[in-house]
Design an enzyme around this catalytic site. Sequence first.
Site, PDB file in Angstrom:
ATOM      1  N   ARG A  31      18.967 121.183  87.894  1.00 13.60           N
ATOM      2  CA  ARG A  31      18.190 121.621  89.060  1.00 13.60           C
ATOM      3  C   ARG A  31      17.229 122.712  88.619  1.00 13.60           C
ATOM      4  NH1 ARG A  31      18.457 120.508  94.132  1.00 13.60           N
ATOM      5  NH2 ARG A  31      20.519 119.593  94.043  1.00 13.60           N
ATOM      6  N   CYS A  87       7.939 104.351  96.513  1.00 16.76           N
ATOM      7  CA  CYS A  87       7.949 105.057  95.241  1.00 16.76           C
ATOM      8  C   CYS A  87       9.364 105.406  94.853  1.00 16.76           C
ATOM      9  CB  CYS A  87       7.093 106.316  95.315  1.00 16.76           C
ATOM     10  SG  CYS A  87       7.782 107.593  96.367  1.00 16.76           S
ATOM     11  N   ARG A 142       9.265 122.893  92.104  1.00 19.69           N
ATOM     12  CA  ARG A 142      10.017 123.100  93.347  1.00 19.69           C
ATOM     13  C   ARG A 142      10.626 124.488  93.306  1.00 19.69           C
ATOM     14  NH1 ARG A 142      12.880 117.503  95.056  1.00 19.69           N
ATOM     15  NH2 ARG A 142      10.911 116.418  95.077  1.00 19.69           N
ATOM     16  N   GLU A 168       7.662 109.072  87.718  1.00 14.41           N
ATOM     17  CA  GLU A 168       7.366 108.660  89.094  1.00 14.41           C
ATOM     18  C   GLU A 168       6.847 107.232  89.073  1.00 14.41           C
ATOM     19  OE1 GLU A 168       7.998 110.204  91.861  1.00 14.41           O
ATOM     20  OE2 GLU A 168       6.603 109.455  93.384  1.00 14.41           O
ATOM     21  N   CYS A 209       3.827 111.820  93.691  1.00 13.72           N
ATOM     22  CA  CYS A 209       2.904 110.728  94.037  1.00 13.72           C
ATOM     23  C   CYS A 209       1.799 111.095  95.036  1.00 13.72           C
ATOM     24  CB  CYS A 209       3.660 109.475  94.470  1.00 13.72           C
ATOM     25  SG  CYS A 209       4.573 109.658  95.997  1.00 13.72           S
ATOM     26  N   ASP A 257      19.478 106.142  96.748  1.00  9.94           N
ATOM     27  CA  ASP A 257      19.690 107.129  95.689  1.00  9.94           C
ATOM     28  C   ASP A 257      20.667 106.562  94.665  1.00  9.94           C
ATOM     29  OD1 ASP A 257      18.108 109.010  96.904  1.00  9.94           O
ATOM     30  OD2 ASP A 257      19.739 110.329  97.542  1.00  9.94           O
ATOM     31  N   GLU A 268      13.452 126.008  93.988  1.00  8.80           N
ATOM     32  CA  GLU A 268      14.853 125.709  94.310  1.00  8.80           C
ATOM     33  C   GLU A 268      15.550 127.016  94.674  1.00  8.80           C
ATOM     34  OE1 GLU A 268      16.341 122.892  94.667  1.00  8.80           O
ATOM     35  OE2 GLU A 268      15.107 121.416  93.594  1.00  8.80           O
ATOM     36  N   ASN A 277      15.817 107.712  92.483  1.00 11.14           N
ATOM     37  CA  ASN A 277      15.823 107.042  93.779  1.00 11.14           C
ATOM     38  C   ASN A 277      14.719 106.004  93.838  1.00 11.14           C
ATOM     39  OD1 ASN A 277      13.440 108.391  94.486  1.00 11.14           O
ATOM     40  ND2 ASN A 277      14.569 110.065  95.428  1.00 11.14           N
ATOM     41  N   GLU A 319      22.314 113.050  92.007  1.00 12.67           N
ATOM     42  CA  GLU A 319      21.203 112.127  92.268  1.00 12.67           C
ATOM     43  C   GLU A 319      20.258 112.165  91.071  1.00 12.67           C
ATOM     44  OE1 GLU A 319      18.667 112.758  95.762  1.00 12.67           O
ATOM     45  OE2 GLU A 319      17.067 111.718  94.668  1.00 12.67           O
ATOM     46  N   ARG A 371      17.461 115.276  85.002  1.00 10.66           N
ATOM     47  CA  ARG A 371      18.628 114.652  85.648  1.00 10.66           C
ATOM     48  C   ARG A 371      19.224 113.557  84.766  1.00 10.66           C
ATOM     49  NH1 ARG A 371      18.696 115.691  91.684  1.00 10.66           N
ATOM     50  NH2 ARG A 371      18.238 117.921  91.591  1.00 10.66           N
TER      51      ARG A 371
HETATM   52  P1  ATP Z   1      18.600 116.936  95.463  1.00  7.71           P
HETATM   53  O1  ATP Z   1      19.135 116.563  96.788  1.00  7.71           O
HETATM   54  O2  ATP Z   1      19.557 116.757  94.339  1.00  7.71           O
HETATM   55  O3  ATP Z   1      17.899 118.267  95.449  1.00  7.71           O
HETATM   56  P2  ATP Z   1      16.199 115.640  96.114  1.00  7.71           P
HETATM   57  O4  ATP Z   1      16.604 114.785  97.246  1.00  7.71           O
HETATM   58  O5  ATP Z   1      15.543 116.923  96.373  1.00  7.71           O
HETATM   59  O6  ATP Z   1      17.452 115.864  95.146  1.00  7.71           O
HETATM   60  P3  ATP Z   1      13.980 113.973  95.579  1.00  7.71           P
HETATM   61  O7  ATP Z   1      13.125 114.852  96.374  1.00  7.71           O
HETATM   62  O8  ATP Z   1      14.375 112.664  96.121  1.00  7.71           O
HETATM   63  O9  ATP Z   1      15.296 114.761  95.140  1.00  7.71           O
HETATM   64  O10 ATP Z   1      13.299 113.804  94.139  1.00  7.71           O
HETATM   65  C1  ATP Z   1      13.336 112.611  93.381  1.00  7.71           C
HETATM   66  C2  ATP Z   1      13.963 112.824  92.047  1.00  7.71           C
HETATM   67  O11 ATP Z   1      13.421 113.970  91.410  1.00  7.71           O
HETATM   68  C3  ATP Z   1      15.452 113.070  92.077  1.00  7.71           C
HETATM   69  O12 ATP Z   1      16.159 111.847  92.092  1.00  7.71           O
HETATM   70  C4  ATP Z   1      15.670 113.781  90.765  1.00  7.71           C
HETATM   71  O13 ATP Z   1      15.741 112.872  89.684  1.00  7.71           O
HETATM   72  C5  ATP Z   1      14.412 114.579  90.595  1.00  7.71           C
HETATM   73  N1  ATP Z   1      14.563 115.996  91.019  1.00  7.71           N
HETATM   74  C6  ATP Z   1      14.405 116.496  92.256  1.00  7.71           C
HETATM   75  N2  ATP Z   1      14.577 117.832  92.285  1.00  7.71           N
HETATM   76  C7  ATP Z   1      14.835 118.176  90.988  1.00  7.71           C
HETATM   77  C8  ATP Z   1      15.097 119.417  90.349  1.00  7.71           C
HETATM   78  N3  ATP Z   1      15.089 120.560  91.021  1.00  7.71           N
HETATM   79  N4  ATP Z   1      15.326 119.407  89.022  1.00  7.71           N
HETATM   80  C9  ATP Z   1      15.307 118.258  88.323  1.00  7.71           C
HETATM   81  N5  ATP Z   1      15.074 117.076  88.862  1.00  7.71           N
HETATM   82  C10 ATP Z   1      14.836 117.004  90.184  1.00  7.71           C
HETATM   83 ZN    ZN Z   2       6.834 109.544  95.412  1.00  8.86          ZN
HETATM   84 MG    MG Z   3      16.160 118.834  96.365  1.00  7.89          MG
END
Ligand code: ATP
Ligand code: ZN
Ligand code: MG
Length: 523
Positions: free
Chosen positions: A359, A482, A348, A367, A318, A435, A350, A456, A453, A489
């Site tokens: 992940r 947002c 990301r 979004e 966003c 969440d 990761e 959210n 998760e 996921r």
């Molecule tokens: P986690 O703790 O599991 O890494 P996060 O807190 O990093 O999640 P947010 O930053 O809140 O996740 O991102 C919002 C949403 O984006 C999450 O609820 C999830 O659906 C999705 N998301 C985040 N990271 C990933 C990823 N690496 N792969 C797939 N989906 C993701």
């Molecule tokens: Zn956002």
């Molecule tokens: Mg994360």
Amino acid sequence: MRYHLKFSFIIRGKLPATAKSLIDQWLTELQALLEKGIKKKDLPEISRVTKWSVVSRSEKEDELQFTMTSGGILPPHHALLRMRKFFSQKLGREFRLGISGIVIKSYKIDVDIPRRPMKEFSLPFVSSIKFSDTSATVTLQKNIPIDFIEKGAIDRLVKLVRNKVIEEMIRGKDEHHLVIWSSPKKEIRCTDNPTELMIKEGWIQRTGYRNQWIFGPQITALAEALKQIMIEHLYKPLSFKNMIFPKVVPWDIWKRSGHLSGIYQGGFEPYFVCTPKTADPEFWEEIADYYRITLEVEPEKIMEKLRPPIGGLSFAQCPPFWIYLQGKTIADDSFPIFVYDWSGPTYRYESGAAHGFERVDELHRIETLYIGFPEQIKTIAQKLRLRFRKILGEILDLEFQEAWVTPWWTSQEGVADTEEEQVTLQTFDRVGTIDFEVYMPYRGMRETSHWLETQNVSIIGQKYPKSFTVKSQSGKEVWSGCGGGSFERYISAFVAQKGTKVDAWPSKVLKYIDKLPEGPKFL
Ligand code: ATP
Ligand code: ZN
Ligand code: MG
């Protein structure tokens, strides 16, 4: 808090011998000025000059040296700016002399901290920090430029020292996580790892690049079905409009969104974007020629031809939307603004070993974004929450829970709210995040395993409208919030509980997809 500053004013000229007694008078006058508007009990806390002297710099210049100390109120770096104005006037009027510069000789600050940090740290612009159980004694580097003070950097530095100690305490405590609602238990039909199941079915395939996958036709059809579900059960009834957000994010956006404060500190791990120094074919010719001869690339060579990063790839999805509203005043009747974006991947980095499909580094997310007056935001956040509950629980028929996760930055001093008052949160009425976490049977028992998760919903409050200077016509406060949930996921969660066999899927899903397209047969 205790501040101890030594600095001088450089005087363009020589002070006459008579100046000394005048300066003593001026300092008394200055002190009265500084005390104006300060509560009586706070007076001992404010800045005062404890020592001063005149030093000759050269035949043409003198230096007025001061030592100034304070407690936590009106510290020397603030008093100094007022003192500069005050002395400029006095010296000008009395002796026709001007101040040509300020030199910060030394600045030592005792910052109050809640405990001695486990891991001591240093900071940019700081030459040393000594920790005790209650304070951090920060000595700034010599010759800090005055614009560092003018731009408010000292206050941010002091805050950062405190926040780093607090953040360490909170991090050590595990994430602030409180289950506030649970769905009924569901019959478990699958205990396999969804990533492995989907690979076996040919739905997904890992690429050669870390945590990146290709979606085959089958899973793409399922993702499209999920979009239909979202439109029918969420976006249409709640009047959300589809938009296409940019996916390259220049630094300024992450400055305003606040992400840069946490860069690679756990929670913001972006991919960076570099552009070429020039697009001139001659500049790139050697790279092309090298490749044509060796059929190899030399990334290091390419690096030499790049500019430093301009920012990165969209991370949270966003933030780049906000350019749309930045600097605008919006008609009251245009609020609330409800939009969503699923136009492209976000990225990301990761860390750790290779992860499963849930992940990924390149993720495809839905979004949801809402901007409006505080009451509108609270109302929509609760409505979204109930509709996500319905989508996850009734349509996808999943077992899941809601957790209240208040990030440390939402509370001013970095101290999370007390847990007692958060136990149910039946209506979502405050800044924070819920969440939605899905039970993943292959990971083990409900009680001990880690739930995924998947979605959210947040109320963020004034933060974004403020930092992107978005105003309402009436001047009333504007809030935003947002929510995000990735296809990766949702599908991992769904397959983890329901498997890949369409016959076993809930009828409410089959309404949107009754047959999966086939992919090629690989021999
Ligand atoms: P986690 O703790 O599991 O890494 P996060 O807190 O990093 O999640 P947010 O930053 O809140 O996740 O991102 C919002 C949403 O984006 C999450 O609820 C999830 O659906 C999705 N998301 C985040 N990271 C990933 C990823 N690496 N792969 C797939 N989906 C993701
Ligand atoms: Zn956002
Ligand atoms: Mg994360």
